[in-house]
Design a protein around this motif. Structure first.
Motif, mmCIF file in Angstrom:
data_model
loop_
_atom_site.group_PDB
_atom_site.id
_atom_site.type_symbol
_atom_site.label_atom_id
_atom_site.label_comp_id
_atom_site.label_asym_id
_atom_site.label_seq_id
_atom_site.Cartn_x
_atom_site.Cartn_y
_atom_site.Cartn_z
ATOM 1 N N ARG A 1 36.616 79.058 72.693
ATOM 2 C CA ARG A 1 38.433 78.512 73.251
ATOM 3 C C ARG A 1 37.753 76.907 73.050
ATOM 4 N N ALA A 2 36.626 75.924 72.702
ATOM 5 C CA ALA A 2 36.461 74.576 72.981
ATOM 6 C C ALA A 2 36.977 74.645 71.155
ATOM 7 N N VAL A 3 37.801 75.888 70.517
ATOM 8 C CA VAL A 3 38.797 75.000 69.618
ATOM 9 C C VAL A 3 39.875 75.262 69.415
ATOM 10 N N GLN A 4 40.376 77.076 70.360
ATOM 11 C CA GLN A 4 41.381 77.658 70.647
ATOM 12 C C GLN A 4 41.513 76.791 71.717
ATOM 13 N N GLU A 5 41.586 76.181 72.827
ATOM 14 C CA GLU A 5 41.765 75.973 73.942
ATOM 15 C C GLU A 5 42.640 74.369 73.254
ATOM 16 N N PRO A 6 41.656 73.535 73.327
ATOM 17 C CA PRO A 6 42.467 71.971 72.819
ATOM 18 C C PRO A 6 43.642 72.124 71.591
ATOM 19 N N VAL A 7 43.835 73.399 71.142
ATOM 20 C CA VAL A 7 44.398 73.446 69.945
ATOM 21 C C VAL A 7 45.645 73.487 70.485
ATOM 22 N N TYR A 8 45.826 74.816 71.740
ATOM 23 C CA TYR A 8 47.327 75.002 72.418
ATOM 24 C C TYR A 8 47.317 74.401 72.521
ATOM 25 N N MET A 9 46.588 73.714 73.952
ATOM 26 C CA MET A 9 47.134 72.920 75.057
ATOM 27 C C MET A 9 47.744 71.658 74.253
ATOM 28 N N TYR A 10 47.117 71.441 72.856
ATOM 29 C CA TYR A 10 48.037 70.865 72.067
ATOM 30 C C TYR A 10 49.518 70.251 71.919
ATOM 31 N N LEU A 11 49.175 72.256 70.948
ATOM 32 C CA LEU A 11 51.037 72.510 70.937
ATOM 33 C C LEU A 11 52.337 72.796 71.972
ATOM 34 N N ASN A 12 51.630 73.488 73.347
ATOM 35 C CA ASN A 12 51.792 73.281 74.697
ATOM 36 C C ASN A 12 51.149 72.869 75.692
ATOM 37 N N PRO A 13 51.736 71.450 75.488
ATOM 38 C CA PRO A 13 51.276 70.795 76.762
ATOM 39 C C PRO A 13 51.189 71.381 78.032
ATOM 40 N N PRO A 14 50.624 71.175 79.246
ATOM 41 C CA PRO A 14 50.764 71.956 80.479
ATOM 42 C C PRO A 14 51.169 71.192 81.506
ATOM 43 N N VAL A 15 51.884 70.065 80.535
ATOM 44 C CA VAL A 15 52.382 69.178 82.048
ATOM 45 C C VAL A 15 53.258 68.438 80.958
ATOM 46 N N GLU A 16 54.400 67.947 81.719
ATOM 47 C CA GLU A 16 55.634 66.760 81.119
ATOM 48 C C GLU A 16 54.834 65.906 80.235
ATOM 49 N N VAL A 17 54.428 65.871 78.658
ATOM 50 C CA VAL A 17 54.339 64.868 78.055
ATOM 51 C C VAL A 17 54.677 65.337 76.765
ATOM 52 N N LYS A 18 55.088 64.360 75.650
ATOM 53 C CA LYS A 18 54.921 64.404 74.581
ATOM 54 C C LYS A 18 53.603 65.585 73.596
ATOM 55 N N THR A 19 54.716 66.500 73.376
ATOM 56 C CA THR A 19 53.848 67.581 71.924
ATOM 57 C C THR A 19 52.692 66.647 71.082
#
Length: 350
Positions: free
Chosen positions: A106-124
């Motif tokens: 998850r330390a690799v997978q999760e930040p990458v996912y959040m980076y590409l799919n931001p959970p809140v309204e910010v720029k990708t």
């Protein structure tokens, strides 16, 4: 003594009956059972999700207050007790048993996912936010669930000489014997479910990693072999006891994790890595309350909460009895302040 033995034996028989019955159901009606569990799981997260958030923040704040209060000087156990394990081994066992192999993926997978799919309204592409949400979902709240249960059960077992059962924390509140037995059976069943999930996820990680390295599928037999290997190592570590088994494996685990950390640093831009880590950690601490309650700009919506945060919170809660009892066992002799700050801060930092 005989009465206690018979009582525990009846708990074992009931727990085994529940687990074997459920296993048979899964085996003979796999798809229907899966769909039913999935539906119930989603329903529970949708109905109780907001309570999970409130409970998580409450546990974090409560443990911090207890740690800095005069109560923090109290020892888990007798006043003359001292820690059985060194700080290194204590932290190694905390980290290894609380998170295990899951965090490496998850330390690799999760930040990458959040980076590409931001959970809140910010720029990708907001890497600090991606790290911040990953820290949030694997940080203070998870360890607060573990720590609170460990504190309660440890205080009752080692300071008040109660039996090493989860129901010991409730025997003065609940006078109904059947309710106390039900608590222990529930803990046994949820612990087994949690272990099955952890072993399943761990086996999937190992198999997926091997398939990636050799660029071909390994098949079901390989997954079964890895499962047997993991279970065998786990059994031997428990059979050898904490000092000769779990402690040694945990120390090796942390040493390997630190080598991996050194490798990552040596292959990347160290200054940039540390800068991102510090900024994300600072933002996480500042935004902890709105993130924990999904308020304002930190409300990612029901879909994200159900798929991620509620799911994680339910997972940590399901693991809390099993992990909490173990944490209490290895923390005997430590002050509550040292225990709580150690459980909250050090593994979260890792």
């Amino acid at each position: 003594m005989i009465g206690q033995f018979l009582k525990n034996q009846s708990k074992l028989i009931i727990s085994l009956s529940v687990l074997l019955g459920f296993s048979a159901l899964v085996f003979f009606a796999t798809e229907n059972t899966y769909n039913t569990i999935e539906s119930i799981s989603v329903w529970v997260r949708e109905v109780f999700g907001q309570y999970y958030l409130i409970l998580g923040l409450f546990c974090v704040l409560l443990l911090i207050i207890l740690a800095i209060s005069p109560f923090g000087r109290t020892r888990i156990g007798k006043s003359e007790d001292r820690p059985e394990f060194s700080n290194w081994s204590w932290v190694a066992m905390l980290y290894s048993t609380g998170m295990g192999a899951g965090i490496l993926l998850r330390a690799v997978q999760e930040p990458v996912y959040m980076y590409l799919n931001p959970p809140v309204e910010v720029k990708t592409g907001d890497k600090i936010l991606a790290l911040e949400y990953t820290f949030y979902q694997w940080g203070f709240t998870a360890w607060a669930f573990y720590g609170l249960f460990a504190l309660i059960i440890g205080f009752h077992i080692y300071s008040r000489n109660k039996p090493s059962l989860s129901s010991s924390a409730f025997d003065e509140i609940l006078k109904n014997r059947f309710a106390l037995v039900a608590i222990d059976i529930l803990v046994i069943v949820t612990t087994v479910f949690g272990l099955i999930a952890a072993i399943g996820l761990g086996t999937t990680q190992i198999t997926g990693g091997m398939e990636h390295l050799i660029s071909k599928p390994l098949g079901f037999g390989t997954a079964v072999s890895f499962t047997i290997l993991i279970c065998t190592i786990a059994f031997v570590s428990v059979w050898k006891g904490i000092d000769k088994g779990i402690k040694r494996i945990s120390n090796i685990n942390i040493a390997v994790a630190l080598l991996l950390l050194v490798f990552v640093f040596s292959q990347g831009k160290m200054a940039q890595l540390m800068s991102d880590f510090m900024f994300a950690s600072g933002n996480y601490i500042i935004d902890l309350i709105p993130m924990s309650l999904a308020l304002g700009n930190f409300d990612p919506g029901d879909a994200f909460l159900t798929d991620w945060t509620y799911y994680y919170w339910a997972f940590w809660l399901a693991w809390a009895p099993f992990t909490g009892i173990f944490i209490a066992r290895i923390s005997k002799g430590r002050t509550i302040r040292q225990f709580l700050l150690g459980v909250l801060l050090i593994p979260s930092l890792g």
